[in-house]
Enzyme design. Structure first.
Site, PDB file in Angstrom:
ATOM      1  N   TYR A  65      88.507 101.796  15.732  1.00 38.26           N
ATOM      2  CA  TYR A  65      89.320 100.601  15.501  1.00 38.26           C
ATOM      3  C   TYR A  65      90.671 100.949  14.875  1.00 38.26           C
ATOM      4  O   TYR A  65      91.674 100.283  15.126  1.00 38.26           O
ATOM      5  CB  TYR A  65      88.554  99.576  14.653  1.00 38.26           C
ATOM      6  N   ARG A  68      92.886 101.605  17.706  1.00 34.17           N
ATOM      7  CA  ARG A  68      93.260 100.349  18.380  1.00 34.17           C
ATOM      8  C   ARG A  68      94.272  99.582  17.533  1.00 34.17           C
ATOM      9  O   ARG A  68      95.212  98.975  18.056  1.00 34.17           O
ATOM     10  CB  ARG A  68      92.026  99.488  18.631  1.00 34.17           C
ATOM     11  N   GLN A  95      90.700  84.989  23.843  1.00 34.45           N
ATOM     12  CA  GLN A  95      89.609  85.939  23.589  1.00 34.45           C
ATOM     13  C   GLN A  95      90.163  87.196  22.915  1.00 34.45           C
ATOM     14  O   GLN A  95      89.407  88.027  22.449  1.00 34.45           O
ATOM     15  CB  GLN A  95      88.937  86.324  24.909  1.00 34.45           C
ATOM     16  N   HIS A 113      87.338  85.509  19.431  1.00 41.10           N
ATOM     17  CA  HIS A 113      86.653  86.784  19.157  1.00 41.10           C
ATOM     18  C   HIS A 113      87.181  87.450  17.891  1.00 41.10           C
ATOM     19  O   HIS A 113      86.990  88.654  17.679  1.00 41.10           O
ATOM     20  CB  HIS A 113      86.777  87.713  20.372  1.00 41.10           C
ATOM     21  N   CYS A 125      79.621  88.297   2.708  1.00 44.48           N
ATOM     22  CA  CYS A 125      79.763  87.664   1.381  1.00 44.48           C
ATOM     23  C   CYS A 125      80.978  86.733   1.354  1.00 44.48           C
ATOM     24  O   CYS A 125      81.167  85.980   0.403  1.00 44.48           O
ATOM     25  CB  CYS A 125      79.881  88.727   0.282  1.00 44.48           C
ATOM     26  N   CYS A 145      81.204  92.792  -2.993  1.00 40.39           N
ATOM     27  CA  CYS A 145      79.745  92.982  -3.066  1.00 40.39           C
ATOM     28  C   CYS A 145      79.291  94.420  -2.769  1.00 40.39           C
ATOM     29  O   CYS A 145      78.101  94.706  -2.866  1.00 40.39           O
ATOM     30  CB  CYS A 145      79.059  92.023  -2.094  1.00 40.39           C
ATOM     31  N   GLY A 182      94.720  86.174  32.629  1.00 41.28           N
ATOM     32  CA  GLY A 182      94.324  87.546  32.339  1.00 41.28           C
ATOM     33  C   GLY A 182      92.939  87.742  31.785  1.00 41.28           C
ATOM     34  O   GLY A 182      92.749  88.481  30.821  1.00 41.28           O
ATOM     35  N   SER A 184      88.681  88.432  33.068  1.00 39.66           N
ATOM     36  CA  SER A 184      87.720  88.644  34.155  1.00 39.66           C
ATOM     37  C   SER A 184      86.670  87.543  34.153  1.00 39.66           C
ATOM     38  O   SER A 184      85.903  87.415  35.112  1.00 39.66           O
ATOM     39  CB  SER A 184      87.046  90.012  33.973  1.00 39.66           C
ATOM     40  N   ALA A 226     101.034  88.677  34.380  1.00 39.55           N
ATOM     41  CA  ALA A 226     101.262  87.568  33.448  1.00 39.55           C
ATOM     42  C   ALA A 226     102.722  87.488  33.008  1.00 39.55           C
ATOM     43  O   ALA A 226     103.298  86.404  32.940  1.00 39.55           O
ATOM     44  CB  ALA A 226     100.363  87.739  32.226  1.00 39.55           C
TER      45      ALA A 226
HETATM   46  N1  APR Z   1      98.567  90.230  34.129  1.00 39.38           N
HETATM   47  C1  APR Z   1      97.559  89.364  34.455  1.00 39.38           C
HETATM   48  N2  APR Z   1      96.247  89.739  34.548  1.00 39.38           N
HETATM   49  C2  APR Z   1      95.960  91.033  34.293  1.00 39.38           C
HETATM   50  C3  APR Z   1      96.955  91.992  33.962  1.00 39.38           C
HETATM   51  C4  APR Z   1      98.310  91.534  33.881  1.00 39.38           C
HETATM   52  N3  APR Z   1      99.309  92.358  33.589  1.00 39.38           N
HETATM   53  N4  APR Z   1      96.347  93.209  33.779  1.00 39.38           N
HETATM   54  C5  APR Z   1      95.015  93.003  33.988  1.00 39.38           C
HETATM   55  N5  APR Z   1      94.783  91.704  34.313  1.00 39.38           N
HETATM   56  C6  APR Z   1      93.490  91.052  34.560  1.00 39.38           C
HETATM   57  C7  APR Z   1      92.435  91.942  35.212  1.00 39.38           C
HETATM   58  O1  APR Z   1      92.476  91.833  36.609  1.00 39.38           O
HETATM   59  C8  APR Z   1      91.125  91.379  34.658  1.00 39.38           C
HETATM   60  O2  APR Z   1      90.616  90.350  35.509  1.00 39.38           O
HETATM   61  O3  APR Z   1      92.970  90.705  33.299  1.00 39.38           O
HETATM   62  C9  APR Z   1      91.540  90.745  33.321  1.00 39.38           C
HETATM   63  C10 APR Z   1      91.063  91.505  32.089  1.00 39.38           C
HETATM   64  O4  APR Z   1      89.662  91.439  32.072  1.00 39.38           O
HETATM   65  P1  APR Z   1      88.819  92.204  30.932  1.00 39.38           P
HETATM   66  O5  APR Z   1      89.336  93.567  30.777  1.00 39.38           O
HETATM   67  O6  APR Z   1      87.389  92.017  31.274  1.00 39.38           O
HETATM   68  O7  APR Z   1      89.186  91.418  29.585  1.00 39.38           O
HETATM   69  P2  APR Z   1      88.665  89.987  29.066  1.00 39.38           P
HETATM   70  O8  APR Z   1      88.332  89.076  30.192  1.00 39.38           O
HETATM   71  O9  APR Z   1      89.638  89.505  28.078  1.00 39.38           O
HETATM   72  O10 APR Z   1      87.325  90.418  28.306  1.00 39.38           O
HETATM   73  C11 APR Z   1      86.600  89.430  27.620  1.00 39.38           C
HETATM   74  O11 APR Z   1      85.171  91.112  26.673  1.00 39.38           O
HETATM   75  O12 APR Z   1      85.108  93.239  25.890  1.00 39.38           O
HETATM   76  C12 APR Z   1      85.035  91.924  25.515  1.00 39.38           C
HETATM   77  O13 APR Z   1      85.535  90.880  23.451  1.00 39.38           O
HETATM   78  C13 APR Z   1      86.135  91.526  24.542  1.00 39.38           C
HETATM   79  O14 APR Z   1      87.520  89.541  24.520  1.00 39.38           O
HETATM   80  C14 APR Z   1      86.979  90.552  25.335  1.00 39.38           C
HETATM   81  C15 APR Z   1      85.993  89.995  26.346  1.00 39.38           C
END
Ligand code: APR
Length: 241
Positions: A65, A68, A95, A113, A125, A145, A182, A184, A226
């Site tokens: 982390y 990140r 998210q 999240h 705590c 704690c 953006g 999945s 995006a």
């Molecule tokens: N512009 C628009 N869409 C984009 C771009 C971009 N530049 N780059 C990638 N994408 C799309 C991808 O095609 C994909 O469908 O964004 C999506 C990202 O999907 P994930 O990586 O699965 O991320 P997300 O949907 O936010 O994941 C949900 O999963 O791992 C956990 O807690 C984490 O909040 C997260 C949650």
């Protein structure tokens, strides 16, 4: 297609944005499932983003982390964040655990999240504190704690913060346009908000580089980046809420 989406937004009275990692991808914050370099293609979420993984190797998790956090700390909001933040009439649900939408100037972002720029007590705590993203802390104990501190994000198998979840549910039930950016749409319960809005009668606009699990719910699906599509959609002046 984009004109149809702009008309939906122009006619919308209660617009909500629902975003995922794709919103921040062009700011250099990696997504999770995009091949080949999605985070979960290279790291094991069970080891790095779960209470079990933290119990097994807390230093591994905190160091991961920390990396990140430096990435997010160095990142800047992109034109999509700025366009969304420029619309005070839109309620934002995300998210994402990064603070880029808030740094872009958006108010009242509902972060389902959690927030990577905070640590919280793992024992619950109630202690929580902001961390320096450019110099993130290592493994340490809660000053209140003595239990370990960990990032204030929601790990797999953990419940979402209930008040944020209830607010997001209500917003998606009440909205007349949901702008999905953006994601999945594979992680629940968050992804379920799209179907909830749809069944409550909202128009669904999706902006994504690829088709997703939510594509079937879209009234308009705009496949593109995006940072290019969202500003083109939102350059209308804000209306009072
Ligand atoms: N512009 C628009 N869409 C984009 C771009 C971009 N530049 N780059 C990638 N994408 C799309 C991808 O095609 C994909 O469908 O964004 C999506 C990202 O999907 P994930 O990586 O699965 O991320 P997300 O949907 O936010 O994941 C949900 O999963 O791992 C956990 O807690 C984490 O909040 C997260 C949650």
């Amino acid at each position: 297609m984009i004109d149809a989406a702009r008309r939906m937004l122009a006619d919308g009275r209660r617009v909500v944005s629902f975003s995922g990692a794709g919103l921040s991808a062009e700011s250099g914050v990696g997504t999770f499932r995009d091949a080949p370099d999605g985070m979960w293609a290279n790291y094991d979420p069970a080891r790095l983003a779960s209470p079990e993984g933290f119990a097994a190797d807390p230093k591994l998790v905190i160091d991961w982390y920390a990396a990140r956090r430096r990435t997010v700390g160095d990142a800047q909001p992109n034109p999509a964040h700025l366009a969304l933040a420029g619309r005070g009439d839109i309620l934002h649900v995300t998210q994402n655990v990064d603070d880029l939408l808030t740094r872009a100037g958006a108010d009242g972002v509902i972060s389902l999240h959690g927030s990577i720029d905070f640590d919280r007590c793992h024992a619950g705590c109630g202690h929580e504190e902001r961390v320096d993203m450019t110099d993130p802390p290592g493994l340490r104990d809660c000053p209140a704690c003595g239990a370990p501190l960990r990032p204030a994000v929601v790990w797999f198998g953990e419940p979402l913060p209930s008040s944020d979840w209830l607010d997001a549910e209500q917003a998606c039930r009440d909205c007349d346009v949901l702008l999905v950016i953006g994601t999945s749409a594979v992680v629940y319960p968050a992804a379920g908000l799209i179907g909830l809005a749809k069944s409550a009668g909202a128009g669904i606009i999706i902006v994504n580089t690829h088709q997703s699990d939510a594509s079937g719910l879209a009234d308009v699906e705009l496949l593109g980046k995006a940072s290019e599509v969202v500003p083109a959609l939102l350059d209308e002046p804000a209306r009072p809420r």
